[in-house]
Motif scaffolding. Structure first.
Motif, short mmCIF file in Angstrom:
data_model
loop_
_atom_site.label_atom_id
_atom_site.label_comp_id
_atom_site.label_asym_id
_atom_site.label_seq_id
_atom_site.Cartn_x
_atom_site.Cartn_y
_atom_site.Cartn_z
N ASP A 1 3.24 -5.93 -2.34
CA ASP A 1 2.76 -6.95 -3.27
C ASP A 1 3.80 -7.15 -4.37
O ASP A 1 4.91 -6.60 -4.29
CB ASP A 1 1.39 -6.58 -3.84
CG ASP A 1 1.40 -5.30 -4.67
OD1 ASP A 1 2.48 -4.80 -5.04
OD2 ASP A 1 0.30 -4.78 -4.96
N GLU A 2 3.46 -7.90 -5.39
CA GLU A 2 4.42 -8.19 -6.45
C GLU A 2 4.85 -6.94 -7.22
O GLU A 2 5.91 -6.91 -7.85
CB GLU A 2 3.88 -9.26 -7.42
CG GLU A 2 2.59 -8.89 -8.13
CD GLU A 2 1.33 -9.06 -7.28
OE1 GLU A 2 0.30 -8.50 -7.68
OE2 GLU A 2 1.37 -9.71 -6.23
N ALA A 3 4.03 -5.86 -7.15
CA ALA A 3 4.38 -4.60 -7.83
C ALA A 3 5.13 -3.64 -6.90
O ALA A 3 5.45 -2.52 -7.29
CB ALA A 3 3.12 -3.93 -8.36
N LYS B 1 3.91 -2.33 -4.11
CA LYS B 1 2.97 -1.44 -3.42
C LYS B 1 2.55 -2.07 -2.10
O LYS B 1 2.42 -3.29 -1.97
CB LYS B 1 1.72 -1.21 -4.28
CG LYS B 1 2.02 -0.66 -5.65
CD LYS B 1 1.65 0.77 -5.72
CE LYS B 1 1.84 1.24 -7.16
NZ LYS B 1 2.31 2.57 -7.22
#
Length: 145
Positions: free
Chosen positions: A57-59, A61
């Protein structure tokens, strides 16, 4: 049923010098059918293939699944995944489904995948295939239904 999945940047399957299946970003799934597997096992495996969260995802993860990243799914039959390797120095295939059952269930899985997701490709059952891929990560998991 078992599937060894690899997150890939791209993957393709060649039979007799012709590409029979290819995807860009997505999952390569090497699929093994074992004795006792049935349509229910294929449905469970397909659900995992489409929903298993192995994409970042954007983080950064692993929280996104194949559908969320709009990736491709390349299904390749591989009866050797059903091998018992616990004893000796030669694999035993006694737990693998008979070829006719394996072919029927692999094609069932393929048909259900094509009905559920537009970006599906495959190899050819029982063919001598050359599989090329660029593993992304590398990220590899063994899924069992």
């Amino acid at each position: 049923m078992k599937a060894l999945i690899q997150r890939v940047r791209r993957a393709s399957v060649t039979v007799d010098e012709r590409v029979v299946g290819a995807i860009d970003h997505g999952l390569l799934a090497l699929v093994g059918v074992e004795k006792g597997d049935d349509a229910t096992a294929a449905e469970r495996l397909l659900h995992k293939l489409l929903h298993y969260r192995v994409f970042a995802d954007e983080a950064g993860k692993m929280n996104l699944n194949l559908q969320q990243v709009e990736g491709g799914l390349l299904l390749v039959s591989q009866f050797t995944l059903a091998a018992d390797t616990r004893k000796g120095l030669r694999p035993s295939f006694s737990s693998a489904a008979p070829p006719a059952d394996g072919e029927r269930l692999f094609h069932y899985l393929l048909e259900r995948a094509e009905a559920a997701w537009p970006k599906v490709a495959s190899g050819e059952f029982a063919a001598n295939m050359q599989v090329e891929l660029i593993n992304d990560g590398p990220v590899t998991f063994l899924l069992e239904s």
